[in-house]
Scaffold this active site. Structure first.
Site, PDB file in Angstrom:
ATOM      1  N   ARG A 195      11.718  -8.440  -9.370  1.00 54.65           N
ATOM      2  CA  ARG A 195      10.355  -8.230  -8.889  1.00 54.65           C
ATOM      3  C   ARG A 195       9.568  -9.522  -9.012  1.00 54.65           C
ATOM      4  NH1 ARG A 195       8.311  -3.636 -12.163  1.00 54.65           N
ATOM      5  NH2 ARG A 195       6.831  -3.598 -10.457  1.00 54.65           N
ATOM      6  N   LYS A 219       0.367  -1.712 -12.526  1.00 59.57           N
ATOM      7  CA  LYS A 219      -0.644  -0.790 -12.011  1.00 59.57           C
ATOM      8  C   LYS A 219      -1.567  -0.327 -13.125  1.00 59.57           C
ATOM      9  CE  LYS A 219       1.783   1.210  -8.047  1.00 59.57           C
ATOM     10  NZ  LYS A 219       2.557   2.377  -7.582  1.00 59.57           N
ATOM     11  N   GLU A 232       5.365   5.088  -4.942  1.00 58.53           N
ATOM     12  CA  GLU A 232       4.726   6.289  -5.459  1.00 58.53           C
ATOM     13  C   GLU A 232       3.237   6.138  -5.171  1.00 58.53           C
ATOM     14  OE1 GLU A 232       4.421   6.830  -9.698  1.00 58.53           O
ATOM     15  OE2 GLU A 232       3.988   8.969  -9.496  1.00 58.53           O
TER      16      GLU A 232
END
Length: 582
Positions: free
Chosen positions: A283, A293, A58
Site C-alpha cells: 500500500r 481512515k 468498504e
RNA sequence: UGCCCUGUAGUGUAACGGUAGCACGAUUGACUCUGACUCAAUUAGUCUAGGUUCAAAUCCUAGCGGGGCAACCA
C-alpha cells in the site's frame, strides 16, 4: 468570464487536456510483478486469457490517495489487457457503513477517470448466496456454530507462539449446527450469543486458519438490506466468494491480506468455485501524512481540518478541492510503481506530479499575495494602458488577454528589499526591474510608517519600454508581477503546507499523541490579496498559475463578491532554496 | 520464542544466473519578459558473512534490518 471582450476565455481552458500522455508512455516500460503474472497467465491460457479485476472498498470513509493507487492499478490493468474492472462495495459491517460513503466513493472513482460501466456490485446483494454456501459448509462438516463468548474465544485461539484449543462446540452435529445457524438467521438470539466458524485447525501456525469466524449476529440496520438480516458475513467469508461469482481473475489487494490468502483459497476450493488468484502489493505510504481512515476520521471529527475534503487532506475530495487534476493523480500513481516492499513516497512527488500537469494546462495570470504599493512618479495620474499578456508562455493556443496598467500598482512585498544582496534581481533603491508585460521601472525611494516599515515604494518608469523591452536593448535581469491598484480585484488566498511536521506521523514516540506533530502553520489565510480584473467571476474549480507564485484553484466557497483561491502548490523556487542553503 | 512477506543510488522502481538501468530529487551550466518551464551535464546503489557457479542483486545457508498475523473490522 473576464469583462474584456477581446480576451480569450482564460479560465475555460484550465481543463484543456495536457498534450501528450501525462501518465507517461507505457511503451518499453518494464512490467511490474502483477503484469508479469498476468502475461504469464495469458501465455498458459489460464482463465482463457481473460483479465477481470475489481476495486472493492468498504463504504466506511472517503477515498484517499492510497485508494487511488489501487484504483489506477485495477482499472489500469483491465484497460491494458483488454479486460474489465468492477466496482464492488464490501459492505458486510452495517455498523460502520453509510450511503454517504457509497456516494462519495462513486463520485471519486468517476472523477479519477474510470468507468465500471454496468458492473457495480455490492457484497450485500449476495447475502443469500453466501448464506447458502455456509449451509453447504455445515452439511459437509466444515463449519460449526460456536457459543463461546468473546473472551473465551480469544483465550482459546492461542497466541502466535502457542497453539489454540478446540472449542467444546466444535463437535456439534451437522443437524444441531444447521438448526442453530437457521435460528441465528431467524433472529432468535441476541448479538454475540453464537457465531459460525469454519472447522479448520486450531493449532495452525497461521492464526487466520484457527477456525475463523464466518458469521456474527448483529441486530443492526444495514444501509442497503435494511433489517432483513441479523447475521452478517465476515470479510474472509465474503470477499473471495464475491470475487469468484463476479468472474474475477486477479484479485488484487494490499499486503496486510497476505496471510488471508490461505483462507481465501481454502473456501474457494471447498466450495468448488471458479478460483481467482489473490495477489498482494504494498500500500502507499506518504511522508508527512496519515493515511488511516481512523486517524482521518479523528481529524475531521475533532475539527482539526475543515472536513473530509479539506485541501490538506490526502483524500481524493481534498486533493480535488486543492486543485489537483485527475490526470496528475494518475500520473503520480503510475510514477510510484507497484511492488511488494513497504515503502514511503515523499510528499513532494505529489507536488511534482501536479506541477508537471498544470504547467502544461493552466493559464497564466497575475496575482499579488501580499501587496505593497508601488507609485510610478512620472506616470500620468489618469492614464491607463491596456497591455497584452500571453495566457501561456509556451502554447499560443491559450491566446492573450489585456491587462490594465496605471500609475499605482501592487507588487509583492518580497519583491522589494532595502538592503538587497547582489544576486537579488528584484526591486531595491536605484535598481531597475521589469514589470511583466508592462514597463521597466527604477526605484527612487520608499515611504515608511512610524515604525519604519516600508509601506510604499516610489519609482520612475521608462516610457520607451512599453511591453517590457527597452529600445536600447539593455538587459534587465529581474521581472516581477504586479496588479494595477485601481483595477485590482480583492481575493482571499489560502496557502497550504504539509499537515504534519513529522516525516512519519504514525510513528509516535512514547508519551506522545500522533496529533502532537500536526503542523500549526499548515493553513495560512491571506485576506488582502489583489488579482488582475480578468479573474473577476472565475468559477469554482478553475485553475490558474499566478505567475511566480504557484498554481491556484478557485475554491467552492468562492462567490462573485468574494473570490477565494486555494494554492495547489508553489512553483519550484531555486532562489529561496539558494537563500536557505547559504 | 511460531508462521508468512520483504531488503537495489536521497526517494520510488527495473534487471527473471550473463553490461546494475529508469524516473523523481540534488548539484552545475545554458536559455529565459515567471529565480518557472525547457535543455545539457554531474552525482550516487545491490543489508552482512559464507557457499554453489566460468559468472550471483538474482540460487543456497546463516545472521541483521523492515512489515504483517492473536476484532464477533475490512
Amino acid at each position: 468570464m473576464g469583462p474584456r471582450p477581446e480576451n480569450t476565455s482564460i479560465g475555460s481552458s484550465a481543463d484543456k487536456p495536457a498534450d501528450g500522455n501525462v501518465a507517461g508512455s507505457d511503451e518499453g516500460r518494464s512490467l511490474n510483478f502483477i503484469e508479469q503474472i498476468i502475461e504469464a497467465d495469458q501465455r498458459t491460457g489460464k482463465n482463457d486469457g481473460r483479465v477481470h479485476t475489481r476495486f472493492p472498498p468498504e463504504p466506511n470513509g472517503y477515498l484517499h490517495i492510497g485508494h487511488a493507487k489501487s484504483i489506477c492499478l485495477n482499472f489500469g490493468l483491465a484497460e491494458r489487457y483488454g479486460g474489465l474492472c468492477n466496482l464492488r462495495f464490501d459492505d458486510t459491517n452495517p455498523t460502520k457503513e453509510d450511503v454517504e460513503y457509497v456516494d462519495s466513493i462513486q463520485e471519486d472513482v468517476k472523477w479519477l477517470g474510470f468507468d465500471w460501466e454496468d458492473r457495480l456490485y455490492y457484497a450485500s446483494d449476495r447475502f443469500e448466496e453466501l448464506y447458502q454456501f455456509a449451509e453447504r459448509l455445515i452439511e459437509e462438516g466444515l463449519a460449526y456454530v460456536d457459543s463461546q463468548d468473546l473472551d473465551e474465544m480469544r483465550a482459546n485461539r492461542g497466541t502466535v507462539n502457542e497453539a489454540g484449543k478446540d472449542s467444546a462446540n466444535r463437535s456439534r452435529s451437522v443437524e444441531e449446527n444447521l438448526d442453530l445457524f437457521r435460528r441465528m438467521r431467524a433472529g432468535e438470539f441476541p448479538d454475540g450469543a453464537h457465531v459460525l466458524r469454519a472447522k479448520i485447525d486450531m493449532t495452525h501456525p497461521n492464526m487466520l486458519m484457527r477456525d475463523p469466524l464466518l458469521y456474527r449476529i448483529r441486530h443492526a440496520h444495514h444501509h442497503r438490506t435494511g433489517d432483513s438480516w441479523c447475521i452478517y458475513p465476515m470479510y474472509d467469508w465474503t470477499h473471495g466468494q464475491c470475487d469468484s461469482l463476479e468472474g474475477i481473475t486477479h484479485s488484487i489487494c494490499t499486503l496486510e491480506f497476505e496471510t488471508h490468502r490461505a483462507l481465501y483459497d481454502w473456501f474457494i476450493e471447498r466450495l468448488g468455485l471458479h478460483h481467482p488468484q489473490q495477489i498482494e502489493f504494498a500500500r502507499l505510504n506518504l511522508s508527512y501524512m496519515v493515511m488511516s481512515k481512523r486517524k482521518m476520521l479523528e481529524l475531521v471529527e475533532s475539527k482539526l481540518v475543515s472536513g473530509w475534503n479539506d485541501p490538506r487532506m490526502p483524500t481524493i475530495s481534498g486533493l480535488r478541492r486543492r486543485g489537483f487534476t485527475p490526470e496528475s493523480i494518475r500520473a503520480f500513481c503510475h510514477r510510484i510503481g507497484i511492488a511488494r516492499m513497504n515503502s514511503t513516497v515523499d510528499l513532494s512527488w505529489l507536488e511534482q506530479a501536479i506541477r508537471d500537469d498544470l504547467n502544461v494546462r493552466a493559464p497564466r495570470v497575475m496575482g499579488v499575495l501580499r501587496p505593497l504599493r508601488l507609485v510610478i512618479e512620472n506616470y500620468p495620474e489618469d492614464q491607463v494602458d491596456d497591455l497584452e499578456a500571453a495566457n501561456h508562455p509556451a502554447d499560443e493556443s491559450f491566446g492573450t488577454r489585456s491587462v490594465p496598467f496605471s500609475r499605482e500598482v501592487y507588487i509583492e512585498q518580497e519583491d522589494f528589499l532595502e538592503d538587497a544582496p547582489k544576486k537579488y534581481f528584484r526591486l531595491s533603491i536605484g535598481r531597475e526591474v521589469r514589470l511583466r508585460y508592462a514597463y521597466l521601472v527604477t526605484c527612487t525611494g520608499v515611504v515608511k510608517d512610524d515604525e519604519g516599515n516600508v509601506i510604499e515604494v516610489r519609482c520612475t518608469y521608462d516610457p520607451e519600454s512599453k511591453g517590457g523591452n527597452a529600445p536600447d536593448d539593455r538587459k534587465v535581469k529581474g521581472t516581477i508581477h504586479w496588479v494595477s491598484a485601481k483595477h485590482a480585484v480583492d481575493a482571499e488566498v489560502r496557502l497550504y503546507d504539509r499537515l504534519f511536521n513529522q516525516e512519519t506521523p504514525e510513528d509516535v514516540p512514547e508519551g506522545q499523541d500522533w496529533k502532537d506533530s500536526l503542523n500549526p502553520d499548515s493553513l495560512e489565510v491571506l485576506g488582502g490579496a489583489k488579482v488582475e480584473p480578468a479573474l473577476a467571476g472565475a468559477e469554482p474549480g478553475t485553475r490558474f498559475q499566478f505567475e511566480r507564485n504557484g498554481y491556484f484553484c478557485v475554491d467552492d466557497a468562492s462567490t462573485s463578491e468574494c473570490l477565494v483561491f486555494n494554492r495547489t502548490t508553489t512553483l519550484r523556487d531555486s532562489w529561496s532554496k539558494q537563500q536557505s542553503n547559504s
